[in-house]
Design a protein around this motif. Structure first.
Motif, PDB file in Angstrom:
ATOM      1  N   VAL A 130      -3.486  -3.091  -7.409  1.00  0.00           N
ATOM      2  CA  VAL A 130      -4.279  -1.997  -6.844  1.00  0.00           C
ATOM      3  C   VAL A 130      -5.384  -1.636  -7.834  1.00  0.00           C
ATOM      4  O   VAL A 130      -5.122  -1.413  -9.019  1.00  0.00           O
ATOM      5  N   TYR A 164      -4.605   5.649   4.963  1.00  0.00           N
ATOM      6  CA  TYR A 164      -4.485   4.215   4.749  1.00  0.00           C
ATOM      7  C   TYR A 164      -5.131   3.496   5.923  1.00  0.00           C
ATOM      8  O   TYR A 164      -4.850   3.790   7.086  1.00  0.00           O
ATOM      9  N   HIS A 217      -9.211   0.634  -8.638  1.00  0.00           N
ATOM     10  CA  HIS A 217     -10.080   1.763  -8.295  1.00  0.00           C
ATOM     11  C   HIS A 217     -11.160   1.861  -9.365  1.00  0.00           C
ATOM     12  O   HIS A 217     -11.199   1.073 -10.307  1.00  0.00           O
ATOM     13  N   TYR A 225      -8.978   3.612  -3.342  1.00  0.00           N
ATOM     14  CA  TYR A 225      -8.156   2.539  -3.890  1.00  0.00           C
ATOM     15  C   TYR A 225      -8.207   1.319  -2.976  1.00  0.00           C
ATOM     16  O   TYR A 225      -8.237   1.461  -1.746  1.00  0.00           O
ATOM     17  N   VAL A 270      -6.778   4.720   0.795  1.00  0.00           N
ATOM     18  CA  VAL A 270      -6.304   3.388   0.414  1.00  0.00           C
ATOM     19  C   VAL A 270      -6.744   2.376   1.448  1.00  0.00           C
ATOM     20  O   VAL A 270      -6.545   2.588   2.652  1.00  0.00           O
ATOM     21  N   ALA A 301       0.826  -1.206   0.000  1.00  0.00           N
ATOM     22  CA  ALA A 301       0.000   0.000   0.000  1.00  0.00           C
ATOM     23  C   ALA A 301       0.863   1.261   0.000  1.00  0.00           C
ATOM     24  O   ALA A 301       0.610   2.208  -0.767  1.00  0.00           O
TER      25      ALA A 301
END
Length: 391
Positions: free
Chosen positions: A371, A231, A373, A276, A256, A160
């Motif tokens: 990752v 995060y 989105h 994300y 995230v 991440a």
């Protein structure tokens, strides 16, 4: 000649005997016996019951195609209600009554100690499926246990933070959010310690209690620090409710999360390009052939779950098939153990590379991440597969 009554009695006796024969449990000589203890009812069932169902669907597919090495696989599935004593009793039954050559635990970590003890006492290998991977399966593996689950403490946060470091267009002021439970706190503590090494400024770190109703105070606290990234590595409720509270305050930064099974549906619902998810599993938006196979199996069985809930159990099924194939038709626990310690299974796109185990590493040699989105029209990768060597 026998009377019609006698003939009817004879035919009835034959039918009853045949039915009893067909219904009898498959013996260890006839089939591979594989024990599965799982949280099938109660509060944790939403997380673990889909894993067990997907495992069953995969093994049904294997059996319909002729089994493994010409033998069927007999899954012995028992509910443990997330109770340690019940999980231990299930394991003991598999080992002492059913002759299991392999066991799986798909339940909360509180069940591990009793199941591991039973497996160790009987010399039967154990796989944790859809469950958190305990430390002793990482190198150097200290127990005769293995783990197929996607997420990995510390590696997830490295992935991440690597993404944040690459994606940020300005200096990163980052906030960290955990659920106030040990595993989530420890991971966020690790991430907060790593961030400065990448030139990021840590402006906030909080563990939010599980029964929290109002996330607004936490959102305001994050916004007031001037954070431009957040995060969170926690159960989905903490991740998403913190995000939603932030957006309600007018915060416009990037967020995230770890891709819990709810993530794909939520990305589609929210449609925010700056939300994300970091995932070790391919999302179903990829429409891979194997994902279509999973959906077809679910539809045929009338499954009530969402496809993304099934990946962990399907992968566990692939691993069981690979281990039994390597152990041979006359598999014993010792042969299954040897097969597991030399296992390499092609994930067919469900993960970024094969799942491979050795005698020293019962987690996997490489941990892959992607990752995702919302790109404005659909769910799509924003960073393609990248990997870390597991040491």
């Amino acid at each position: 000649m026998p009377s019609s009554v006698s003939l009817k009695r004879l035919l009835t006796a034959i039918v009853v005997a045949l039915a009893a024969f067909m219904a009898r449990p498959t013996s260890a000589e006839d089939a591979y016996q594989v024990g599965v203890t799982g949280a099938l009812k109660g509060r944790s069932a939403a997380s673990y019951a889909p894993v067990v169902e997907a495992l069953r669907l995969y093994i049904d597919k294997v059996n319909a195609a002729g089994g493994v090495n010409g033998k069927p696989v007999n899954l012995l599935i028992e509910d443990d209600l997330t109770l340690p004593w019940k999980a231990g009793a299930n394991a003991r039954k598999f080992l002492t009554e059913d002759g299991a050559v392999l066991m799986l635990d798909a339940s909360l970590s509180m069940t591990y100690a009793t199941v591991v003890a039973e497996a160790k006492n009987a010399g039967v290998p154990l796989i944790f499926a859809g469950s958190v991977c305990p430390k002793y399966i990482y190198p150097p593996a200290a127990e005769d246990a293995f783990c197929t689950n996607a997420f990995a403490a510390t590696y997830d946060s490295r992935a991440a933070l690597s993404f944040v470091h690459e994606a940020a267009a300005e200096p990163v002021k980052i906030a960290f959010v955990a659920m106030a439970i040990p595993l989530s706190r420890m991971e966020i503590d690790f991430a907060a310690g790593e961030a400065p090494r990448l030139g990021m400024t840590v402006v906030y770190k909080e563990g939010i209690l599980p029964p929290t109703e109002d996330y607004t105070p936490f959102a305001n606290g994050i916004k007031d620090t001037g954070a431009n990234w957040v995060y969170s590595w926690a159960p989905w409720v903490t991740q998403i409710r913190t995000y939603e509270a932030l957006r309600q305050t007018g915060w416009s930064g990037s967020y995230v999360t770890w891709a819990q099974t709810e993530a794909e549906a939520e990305l589609e619902r929210i449609k925010d390009p700056k939300l994300y998810v970091v995932s070790a599993n391919a999302l179903f938006a990829d429409a891979l052939p194997i994902q279509k196979e999973i959906v077809a199996a679910m539809n045929e069985a009338g499954s009530k779950y969402r496809p993304e809930q099934m990946i962990e159990g399907w992968i566990a099924g692939m691993i069981v098939e690979g281990a039994l194939k390597g152990a041979g038709a006359d598999a014993t626990p010792a042969k299954v153990r040897t097969a597991l310690q030399n296992l390499k299974v092609d994930m067919q796109g469900l993960r970024g590379g094969p799942l491979e185990w050795t005698s020293e590493n019962h987690f996997r040699l490489m941990q892959y991440y992607r990752v995702y989105h919302w790109d404005g029209a659909k769910i799509a990768p924003v960073k393609d597969w990248f990997a870390y060597e597991v040491k």
